[in-house]
Design a protein around this motif. Structure first.
Motif, PDB file in Angstrom:
ATOM      1  N   LEU A 159      71.724  24.075  -5.229  1.00 20.25           N
ATOM      2  CA  LEU A 159      71.057  24.117  -4.195  1.00 20.25           C
ATOM      3  C   LEU A 159      71.066  23.009  -3.374  1.00 20.25           C
ATOM      4  CD1 LEU A 159      69.128  26.397  -2.497  1.00 20.25           C
ATOM      5  CD2 LEU A 159      67.286  25.208  -3.632  1.00 20.25           C
ATOM      6  N   LEU A 160      70.951  21.835  -3.935  1.00 21.89           N
ATOM      7  CA  LEU A 160      71.034  20.461  -3.526  1.00 21.89           C
ATOM      8  C   LEU A 160      72.488  20.165  -2.967  1.00 21.89           C
ATOM      9  CD1 LEU A 160      69.167  18.093  -5.607  1.00 21.89           C
ATOM     10  CD2 LEU A 160      68.278  19.130  -3.452  1.00 21.89           C
ATOM     11  N   GLY A 161      73.584  20.529  -3.742  1.00 19.91           N
ATOM     12  CA  GLY A 161      74.656  20.441  -3.447  1.00 19.91           C
ATOM     13  C   GLY A 161      75.086  21.195  -2.010  1.00 19.91           C
ATOM     14  N   ILE A 162      74.545  22.474  -1.913  1.00 22.01           N
ATOM     15  CA  ILE A 162      75.006  23.288  -0.755  1.00 22.01           C
ATOM     16  C   ILE A 162      74.135  22.483   0.315  1.00 22.01           C
ATOM     17  CG2 ILE A 162      74.296  25.563   0.333  1.00 22.01           C
ATOM     18  CD1 ILE A 162      74.654  26.864  -2.499  1.00 22.01           C
ATOM     19  N   SER A 163      72.776  22.103   0.145  1.00 24.43           N
ATOM     20  CA  SER A 163      72.037  21.675   1.359  1.00 24.43           C
ATOM     21  C   SER A 163      72.310  20.226   1.642  1.00 24.43           C
ATOM     22  CB  SER A 163      70.656  22.060   0.920  1.00 24.43           C
ATOM     23  OG  SER A 163      70.380  23.333   0.608  1.00 24.43           O
TER      24      SER A 163
END
Lengths: 328, 458, 307
Positions: free
Chosen positions: C136-140
């Motif tokens: 999720l962090l990677g996407i955001s």
């Protein structure tokens, strides 16, 4: 009865759901002798497939399975480790599933899939496995097996896929074959062929068979003995002939009456069992069939009936003594 | 095994499932907070996001500075014009001002990094010696990297003794020659300046002092300062205000471009799915071809050649995103077209556009909402990407920039020792938090609208 | 298969032609020319320059000339680099971009698939939750935030990598840049792969395999992985485009002078020929990548028919 090959005692399965626990199988006892064909019959949702899958621990994650014992020979599958279970699956017990369209792996050739249990359990190398797979494909009646062994499942018809599944289940010469509604998803004409194949292989290999079906006709055609399930419990068990000739439980009678007859008058309405199968989560405190039973009396709604012996190998779970020949 | 509770419409049931998902609700709360704070930015920050205070420079978060204007006027007969604060209740205002003289020198390197020219306001110099007393401030001509230098001497044709150029085309040195502080006091009468004195001498004309000279400011002996929650950037602009106002651009682009993609995608997909057959094949082949286009590159070309404004941004980013939407809607409508209620409507002679709008689109609402909610963060990310390479829109005379541009400023300001880190940290943090919240919310909506899709149930 | 390939090979030049025309029209419709950005050039010099680059001709004439040159593989002279051809500049700048992009894609697939598969196997465990939080962090988190932070940590603070020197970037430095570029794609692939795997392991054929006594790891790798990879592969097509776009930023952050860096430079400086040239190269890369992805489908799923 000789020493059973498989004996389950007090097998229960419940599912966790959003609305609490759902008991699909409620403490059933089941025995199969070596070489015997047992039919497990009931309406959809009565827990028959769940019970069959529970034997090998093939239930989804949301299911919880309890049993006093599930003995296969001298192994207790209820207590067995994953390793032991794996060594039993496909080796001592083969399984044929309901839907041949989805039960074969679309990504692998059928030869690889049939050969897989041989390589895993019997340690065959690739060419040995292929040879045996070829023989198995011929056994189950796949024409042109030599060229089609390298094909993928989508290149086979539904009936042929079921034959492939059977070949896969039979690969290691199992002592028991569990067939879960093997003909339900097939055309009527193909159904009979598949049943014949199952019966033939069962007799040829002297293998025990647990045939799960909602279709009494299928069972009558194939099995020595029948267990009728209703709402997670076995309500009647007997050899096939006495059961069909003289059913004791009103549910069994209802099932038999519901089979359409070719010799009946065209004008007569089909008989049905009134009402719907019970919801499993209801937690029955009395006979689960009472609400739909034409013979139900006040005492039927007091307690859960125990198994009663009608004759030698004929047991049922009804407290009433129905008059013989009441079956329509 | 999920059962819809009796008596609930699908929407209400979905909302109930969403409410039970703590992660999605967290995302919803953060999204709402960010949207509200950006939309009503003036309520949350009194600062003008574009107001530059060069004399203040970059302040760390939570620090204060003397609150003064670019030009501060204390003129008898007028209200004092010295501070954003209302000082009409004060009776005296005292300003301390630095009266040192400043000079600017432009230092231009040659290709080898040696000094080619030293240009002062009086003309070219061969040598420039900055002694201890001189306070030197360096500003790159194309950026705004300020720092103080120790005493140094620069000579034409030689390399500077400190790494002055850092690869830039020219450096502007700002040099204060001597330090001299004067004190100005104004008497106020009913909010109007009555008299102004400089160190005891009356100034009948009053004074105008630029903000960069003021070193202290008091009203009735109480010093007047302004506090900055997240500090200020190199230009002395309030970072918190910049993030709030910049969020308006980012969120607006995210929302409107998604709407644009929705509009195009739903129309296109609905027509393709409803008409079907040859038309469908041709339209969808068109989508396939367009999928192969490097859209972002064309957007970059478009924006850099036509100049970026927010309308172009809406259209361009919406045009990038509509393809998937068209595919989803078309697939839905193709499935629904055969449904009995649609057949009934068609048999009843309902015109095609009514069937599409009344029956088909509302029944594909779930996937549309899911995809749209997951598109918003993607668009925001894309806009920030464009802003990062200097191609986004700005508000307020080019002074208010979107989050991507703020992050870019942060990256550019970040010293190799990690100085000015807050200028990168806070915009990044707010942006990342918003994107995470939007993504989590989108996932939650997907799971709520289509329980079959969620991986939670076995 | 052959027919499909042929169809795509015919389609490719049409798409390219569309892109060329699109960017040509876009560039020429824009107000202003390449020589009015900087200080004012004397009119006679500008006229000479315009003549040199044929900017004085009518737009259709220019377009025709451009297409003619393009058909011979000549992208014309670069306007902002006197004396250099666009071909030469692209030949110079393309390798770093290809290296970075290919490296990043490989990293993204490797990390994403590994994490996704393990996450699905360890469904609902700490590893699963932790990896999904990271995804999720990677996407955001945008890569232009990750990049400077990576540089600050690895280059400035810990001095584990050094900036590219005379002979180009070191392997460690390039890895850092590739990691920065790969992060969001690895995250998406991990999510897709995990979801795909969870779906596949619950399918009937996985149960069949279990009923045959196939060990769990073999069920995952032999029976389920291909099915789980299908959504990953369909993501790879758009991902190639996004990786190329992302490399614009990563190249500028990591000071790798590749095609992306050149593209942004040429777009901002209105170098007509260089902009169109780079767009053509990017489009070709994209078309090739999509073709490879489509062919991968067939390798993954025997049911796929190309027609």
């Amino acid at each position: 009865m000789s020493e059973p090959l498989l004996h389950c005692s007090k097998l229960s399965v419940s599912f966790r759901t959003d609305n609490g626990s759902l008991r699909a199988v409620d403490g059933i006892d089941l025995s199969i002798a070596p070489g015997e064909a047992l039919g497990l019959v009931g309406e959809s949702g009565c827990g028959k497939s769940t019970a069959a899958m529970a034997i090998l621990g093939l239930l989804p994650r949301s299911a919880q399975c309890q049993a006093d014992a599930i003995r296969l020979g001298d192994t207790d599958l209820a207590q067995a480790s994953n390793r032991v279970l794996r060594s039993v699956r496909g080796r001592r017990v083969g399984v044929v599933f309901q839907d041949p369209m989805t039960s074969l792996n679309p990504y692998l050739t059928v030869g690889k899939q049939i050969g897989e249990p041989l390589r895993i359990h019997l340690g065959l190398n690739a060419s040995q496995a292929k040879e045996r797979s070829l023989a198995l494909m011929r056994d189950v009646g796949i024409p042109d097996a030599a060229t089609r062994i390298n094909r993928h499942p989508h290149e086979f018809s539904g009936g042929q896929r079921q034959r492939l599944l059977i070949a896969m289940a039979l690969a290691c010469d199992p002592e028991l074959l569990i067939a879960d509604e093997p003909t339900t998803a097939l055309d009527v004409t193909v159904q009979a062929q598949i049943l014949d194949l199952l019966r033939r292989e069962q007799q040829r290999r002297n293998m025990a068979l647990l045939l799960v079906s909602h279709d009494l006709g299928v069972i009558a055609h194939t099995c020595h003995r029948v267990a009728v399930m209703y709402a997670g419990r076995i309500v009647e068990t007997a050899n096939t002939k006495p059961l069909f000739a003289n059913p004791q439980h009103p549910y069994t009678r209802g099932l038999l009456a519901a089979i359409p007859r070719l010799d009946g008058d065209r004008g007569t309405e089909l008989t049905t069992i009134p009402g719907l199968p019970p919801r499993l989560s209801d937690g029955w405190q009395h006979c689960a069939f009472a609400p739909r039973c034409p013979h139900a009396e006040g005492r039927c709604r007091i307690d859960i009936p125990n198994m009663r012996q009608h004759s030698d190998e004929h047991h049922h779970r009804c407290i009433l003594d129905l008059p013989a020949g009441d079956a329509p | 095994m999920t059962e819809t509770a009796p008596g609930l419409s699908p929407g209400a049931a979905a909302w109930r499932r969403l409410r039970r998902n703590p992660l999605a609700m967290g995302g919803l709360v953060i999204t709402v907070v960010v949207v509200v704070m950006c939309a009503f930015a003036p309520l949350f920050s009194g600062h003008d996001p574009g107001y530059q205070r060069h004399w203040v420079g970059a302040l760390t978060p939570g620090s204060s500075h003397i609150d003064c204007l670019r030009e501060n006027r204390l003129i008898p007969g007028q209200a004092p014009d010295v501070s954003p604060q209302d000082l009409s209740a004060a009776t005296t205002i005292t300003l301390a001002a630095d009266e040192s003289s400043y000079r600017e020198y432009r230092i231009i390197p040659d290709t080898e990094g040696r000094i080619r020219r030293i240009a002062g306001s009086q003309g070219e110099l061969d040598e420039l010696v900055l002694n201890q007393a001189a306070l030197a401030r360096v500003a790159l001509i194309d950026g705004s990297r300020g720092r103080n230098l120790a005493p140094l001497s620069l000579r034409r044709g030689e390399a500077p003794p400190v790494p002055l150029f850092d690869g830039s085309a020219a450096v502007v040195l700002e040099v204060a020659t001597e330090a001299r502080i004067a004190s100005y006091t104004a008497q106020l009468n009913n909010g109007v300046v009555s008299a102004v004195q400089r160190s005891g001498t009356a100034l009948p004309e009053g004074i105008v002092i630029t903000g960069d000279r003021i070193t202290g400011m008091e009203a009735d002996g109480r010093s007047i300062t302004t506090w900055h929650l997240l500090g200020t950037d190199i230009e002395g602009r309030a970072l918190f205000a910049r993030i709030l106002y910049g969020g308006r651009i980012s969120l607006l682009v995210g929302a409107v471009a998604t709407l644009v993609s929705l509009l195009i995608g739903v129309t296109y997909g609905a027509v393709a799915g409803y008409v079907g057959g040859r038309t469908d094949r041709v339209l969808m082949a068109g989508v396939d071809v367009l999928y192969g286009l490097p859209f972002m590159f064309l957007v970059i070309v478009l924006l850099s050649f036509f100049g970026s404004n927010i309308l172009l941004l809406f259209a361009a980013l919406g045009a990038v995103q509509w393809l998937t939407m068209a595919r989803i809607v078309r697939g839905q409508i193709l499935g629904l077209r055969e449904a009995d209620f649609v057949a009934a409507a068609r048999l009843a002679g309902t015109p095609a556009h009514i069937v599409i709008l009344r029956h088909l689109v509302p029944n594909s609402f779930g996937p549309i909402v899911v995809y749209a909610s997951l598109t918003v963060p993607i668009v925001i990310l894309e806009e920030s990407f464009l802003a990062f390479i200097g191609l986004s829109a700005s508000f307020g005379d080019g002074q208010v920039h979107s989050w991507g541009a703020l992050v870019k400023t942060g990256v550019d300001s970040l010293g190799s020792d990690g100085s000015f880190a807050w200028l990168l940290l806070w915009p990044s943090l707010v942006m990342a938090a918003t994107l995470i919240a939007l993504n989590v919310l989108g996932d939650g909506i997907r799971d709520a609208l289509d329980p079959k899709l969620s991986r939670g149930a076995a | 298969m052959g027919r499909y390939l042929l169809k795509r090979l015919i389609q490719a030049p049409i798409v390219l032609f569309l892109i060329v025309t699109c960017s040509f029209v876009l560039v020429r419709l824009a107000p202003g020319g390449p020589f009015d950005a900087e200080r004012k050039v004397p009119p006679e010099v500008e006229a000479a320059l315009n003549e040199q680059y044929h900017l004085d001709e009518s737009i259709p004439m220019q377009y025709g000339r451009f297409l003619l040159d393009l058909a011979q593989g000549d992208l014309g002279p670069a306007i902002k680099y006197p004396g250099r051809s666009v071909n030469a500049i692209i030949a110079d700048r393309l390798p770093p971009t290809l290296l970075l992009g290919g490296y990043a894609l490989a990293l993204a697939v490797l990390i994403g698939v590994t994490v996704g598969v393990i996450g699905a196997r360890l469904y609902n465990t700490v590893f699963d939750h932790a990896s999904m939080v990271f995804a999720l962090l990677g996407i955001s988190i945008p890569m232009f935030v990750v990049g400077p932070l990576l540089l600050l940590a690895f280059q400035t603070q810990w001095r584990l990598v050094s900036p590219p020197g005379e002979y180009g970037p070191s392997f460690a430095y390039l890895s850092l840049a590739a990691l920065c570029l790969a992060a969001p794609f690895a995250a998406r692939i991990a999510r897709l792969c995990r979801a795909g795997m969870l779906e596949v392991v619950n399918q009937d054929f996985a149960r069949t395999a279990r009923a045959k006594g196939v060990p769990e790891w073999r069920i995952v790798t032999v029976h389920c992985l291909r099915g789980a990879l299908t959504p990953v592969v369909s993501f790879l097509g758009p991902a190639v485009a996004s990786v190329l776009t992302g490399s614009l930023v990563v190249e500028s952050i990591f000071l790798l002078k590749g095609l992306g860096w050149e593209f942004v430079f040429s777009a901002i400086n209105r170098d007509y020929t260089l902009v169109i040239g780079t767009v053509i190269v990017y489009s070709s890369l994209l078309i090739i990548a999509n073709l490879i992805v489509d062919l991968c489908y067939g390798l993954l799923d025997p049911r796929v028919r190309y027609d």
